[in-house]
Design a protein around this motif. Structure first.
Motif, short mmCIF file in Angstrom:
data_model
loop_
_atom_site.label_atom_id
_atom_site.label_comp_id
_atom_site.label_asym_id
_atom_site.label_seq_id
_atom_site.Cartn_x
_atom_site.Cartn_y
_atom_site.Cartn_z
N LYS A 7 -19.55 45.19 -62.60
CA LYS A 7 -20.23 44.65 -61.17
C LYS A 7 -20.39 45.68 -60.34
N GLY A 8 -19.65 46.66 -60.75
CA GLY A 8 -20.04 48.11 -59.66
C GLY A 8 -21.29 48.85 -59.82
N LYS A 9 -21.79 48.40 -60.82
CA LYS A 9 -23.15 49.19 -61.55
C LYS A 9 -23.19 50.81 -60.99
N GLY A 10 -22.49 51.52 -61.47
CA GLY A 10 -22.44 52.81 -61.20
C GLY A 10 -21.74 53.37 -59.77
N ASN A 11 -21.09 52.17 -59.12
CA ASN A 11 -20.39 52.50 -57.79
C ASN A 11 -18.84 52.32 -57.74
N VAL A 12 -18.15 52.61 -59.00
CA VAL A 12 -16.94 52.53 -59.11
C VAL A 12 -16.19 53.91 -58.91
N SER A 13 -15.63 54.17 -57.93
CA SER A 13 -15.21 55.67 -57.59
C SER A 13 -13.82 56.17 -58.16
N ALA A 14 -12.96 54.92 -58.47
CA ALA A 14 -11.73 55.21 -58.97
C ALA A 14 -10.97 54.23 -59.73
N ILE A 15 -10.15 54.51 -60.60
CA ILE A 15 -8.98 53.24 -61.07
C ILE A 15 -7.86 53.57 -60.40
#
Ligand code: SF4
Length: 364
Positions: free
Chosen positions: A170-178
């Motif tokens: 869903k984030g398409k490269g825009n997930v900065s952290a888990i």
């Protein structure tokens, strides 16, 4: 009432964020936000989901409540200014970023527009992070928290990994952290083991990993060895007396001790602790605890209490006023400066998200 015609015309300032946090809820027009899952973690568990607003470079999360005096409406796009190159237009500057949706909204308080902005996409629990609550159960019984009453579901490893993968899709490269949190299904050690089983899979994503679970002996060292970069262990209350009252059977000293150990392992400013505001403590209690934490290199997250109806009458809970939140924000900033702590540089979890609290320096 005339609605503003420009998304950027009423930015979310520190003062307005404090005001909206003092209320904590919003009545969102039907159809404006996609269906949200009920909150499953922490004191607000069981509440009817939430909405994230991005405005003026700041974020706020408000719990959905149709009786809230705060209303969120869509701005009529025909009336909205289409001049998207306006240099003051903070929101349009982020229009290409896929955490901000396209709906331009206005936040109204008693029918008066106070903030304009956009609604953010939630990946898993919050925007830009895959933030997962593993166990929606708890064996403890903190008086302000609904998790022990709800005794929800514990996610399996495969379920958790599927949610994380979906967040990345869903984030398409825009997930900065888990970020990982959990209640306590059977024991704190069991939750540590649950996280440790996941870690080899999580580090493959190549983003910073933050973990917030209940303290265990040597837990911080295990998490560090497995690849976590930040941890959060919550002191919750601003004095040992209040802690004893609201978190019966738990040890304030154990949490402080593990926080101290964690700083030795993760480094100064890489360890966090939630401190709830509104459990009957004084401002000097908060000041002292924020400073006690800062002295050992821990950043406090000052969290306004969520007065969940399921817990009403079980302990003192009073949402802090805007004035109180602003006063504590200034105090916390001074303490952060004194001890050279930088919440604005957080890589994971709540100080990175900033939806529920005023985050020193990020929210200036
Ligand atoms: S600040 Fe923390 S609890 Fe609040 S929405 Fe963000 S990640 Fe969740």
């Amino acid at each position: 009432m005339t609605l503003p015609s420009k998304t950027n015309s009423l930015p979310l300032t520190t003062e307005k964020k404090a005001f909206l946090l003092s209320i904590g809820t919003a009545n969102v027009d039907h159809g404006l936000i996609p269906a949200t899952r009920k909150s499953t973690a922490g004191p607000s568990a069981g509440s009817e989901g939430s909405v994230f607003i991005y405005s003026g470079g700041h974020r706020i999360r408000l719990s959905l409540d149709k009786n809230s005096p705060v209303r969120i409406q869509k701005i009529d796009s025909k009336k909205a200014d289409s001049k998207k190159t306006d240099s003051n237009n903070v929101d349009f500057n982020y229009a290409g970023s896929n955490h901000v949706g396209s709906d331009e909204i206005v936040v109204l308080y008693e029918n008066e527009p106070i903030v304009t902005g956009k609604i953010e996409k939630v990946l898993a629990h919050c925007p830009e992070q895959a933030y997962i609550n593993l166990s929606e159960k708890c064996i403890f019984n903190c008086k302000y928290c609904t998790v022990p009453l709800l005794q929800g579901h514990t996610k399996s490893k495969s379920e958790t990994l599927q949610i994380i993968q979906e967040a990345f899709d869903k984030g398409k490269g825009n997930v900065s952290a888990i970020s990982i949190t959990s209640g306590v299904e059977e024991s704190p050690e069991g939750e540590l083991a649950r996280v440790m089983q996941l870690m080899p899979e999580l580090i493959k994503y190549g983003v910073p990993i933050g973990v917030s679970i209940y303290v265990t002996k040597d837990g911080a060292q295990h998490l560090k060895d497995a690849g976590a970069v930040e941890v959060k262990f919550n002191v919750e209350a601003a004095s040992p007396e209040i802690f004893e009252r609201v978190c019966p059977g738990l040890s304030y000293e154990d949490v402080f001790e593990e926080l101290k150990n964690s700083v030795a392992i993760f480094g100064k400013g890489r360890v966090y602790s939630n401190l709830i505001v509104g459990l009957g403590e004084s401002d000097s209690d908060i000041t002292k605890t924020v400073e006690d934490l800062a002295k050992i290199g821990v950043i406090a997250c000052l969290r306004p209490v969520f007065e969940n109806k399921l817990r009403s009458g079980e302990c003192f809970m009073e949402r802090p006023s805007k004035e109180r939140l602003l006063k504590l924000y200034e105090i916390q900033k001074r303490i952060c400066e004194k001890y050279d702590l930088h919440p604005e540089k957080s890589e994971t979890m709540c100080s990175k998200c900033g939806g529920c609290d005023l985050v020193p320096f990020s929210d200036d």
